[in-house]
Design a protein around this motif. Sequence first.
Motif, short mmCIF file in Angstrom:
data_model
loop_
_atom_site.label_atom_id
_atom_site.label_comp_id
_atom_site.label_asym_id
_atom_site.label_seq_id
_atom_site.Cartn_x
_atom_site.Cartn_y
_atom_site.Cartn_z
N LEU A 9 30.70 -7.08 12.95
CA LEU A 9 32.11 -6.71 12.93
C LEU A 9 32.66 -6.95 14.34
N LYS A 25 42.46 -6.55 15.82
CA LYS A 25 42.21 -6.86 14.41
C LYS A 25 40.71 -6.79 14.17
N LEU A 26 40.35 -6.52 12.94
CA LEU A 26 38.95 -6.36 12.57
C LEU A 26 38.50 -7.56 11.76
N TYR A 27 37.48 -8.27 12.26
CA TYR A 27 36.93 -9.44 11.60
C TYR A 27 35.47 -9.19 11.23
N ARG A 28 35.03 -9.86 10.18
CA ARG A 28 33.62 -9.86 9.81
C ARG A 28 33.08 -11.28 10.01
N LEU A 38 39.31 -8.68 8.11
CA LEU A 38 39.19 -7.51 7.23
C LEU A 38 40.37 -6.56 7.35
N ASN A 39 40.88 -6.38 8.57
CA ASN A 39 41.98 -5.44 8.76
C ASN A 39 42.86 -5.93 9.90
N VAL A 86 35.15 2.90 8.28
CA VAL A 86 35.67 1.57 8.01
C VAL A 86 34.73 0.87 7.04
N THR A 90 35.51 -4.54 3.06
CA THR A 90 36.94 -4.70 2.76
C THR A 90 37.85 -4.41 3.95
N GLY A 91 37.36 -3.69 4.95
CA GLY A 91 38.19 -3.30 6.09
C GLY A 91 39.03 -2.08 5.84
#
Length: 245
Positions: A9, A25-28, A38-39, A86, A90-91
């Motif tokens: 993450l 921002k949140l990435y996978r 993700l978010n 979290v 899916t985020g």
Amino acid sequence: TVLSDGAQLLFAGIAEKHGLNENAKLYRRETDGRMTLLNGTGLHGFYGSVGSDVFTGCGVDEAAPQIGDKLYLTDTQDTDAPLIAVDVRTGEVERVTPAHGSIGECVRFGEGFAVTALRGGQGQELYAVALDGSETQLSHFNTTLAEEYAYSKPEPLFTVNERGDTIHGFVIKPVGFTEGKRYPAVFDVHGGPKTAYGDVYFHEMQLWASRGFAVFFCNPTGSDGKGDAFADIRGAYGTVDFRDL
């Protein structure tokens, strides 16, 4: 943060719309290098920024605990810094701890977590937190704050600014306050500006209150905890924020 399945993450601030004020921002990132956003709502900073002068904690780091498909972090939500979960697929973000205050750090402990937190009118303590968010206080290192010193509880104040945003603030009345009597006041303005005040214990403010001052403080435009648009004050320093104050 490396997940149990080997993916990562990534919390990345790319400043594409709100500049340096923009939440990460949140990435996978999968093991084969594929990246998925993700978010990107801009509503979460994924760290706690509610300030105090009797507070410590590292917030987000690579040791953030994971249970199943959920990663557990701190976040700033208005005047609180709760523990959040979290979903690493899916985020989706879920608040775990309902209590007001500020969590500084979180590690795995038993079936849940151990956290350092400021709660109410006491200094930072260690708590056990269950997966349902219920808390058990484990330490009492700072109970003498309430036992030996006068404490004046912050009371909420609200106003609506020119943009239609609700500005959340507080007043700490002087110790021994008498209705109808006039008192000198200190208006305490936080720096940053992307940080936040809450109703947690703040030694400096309590000292002023004990010396007979009323203390006012709030989270003007530019503060954390209310999303990217509210925090973005580039090119407007000393205008809407000053009028909020």
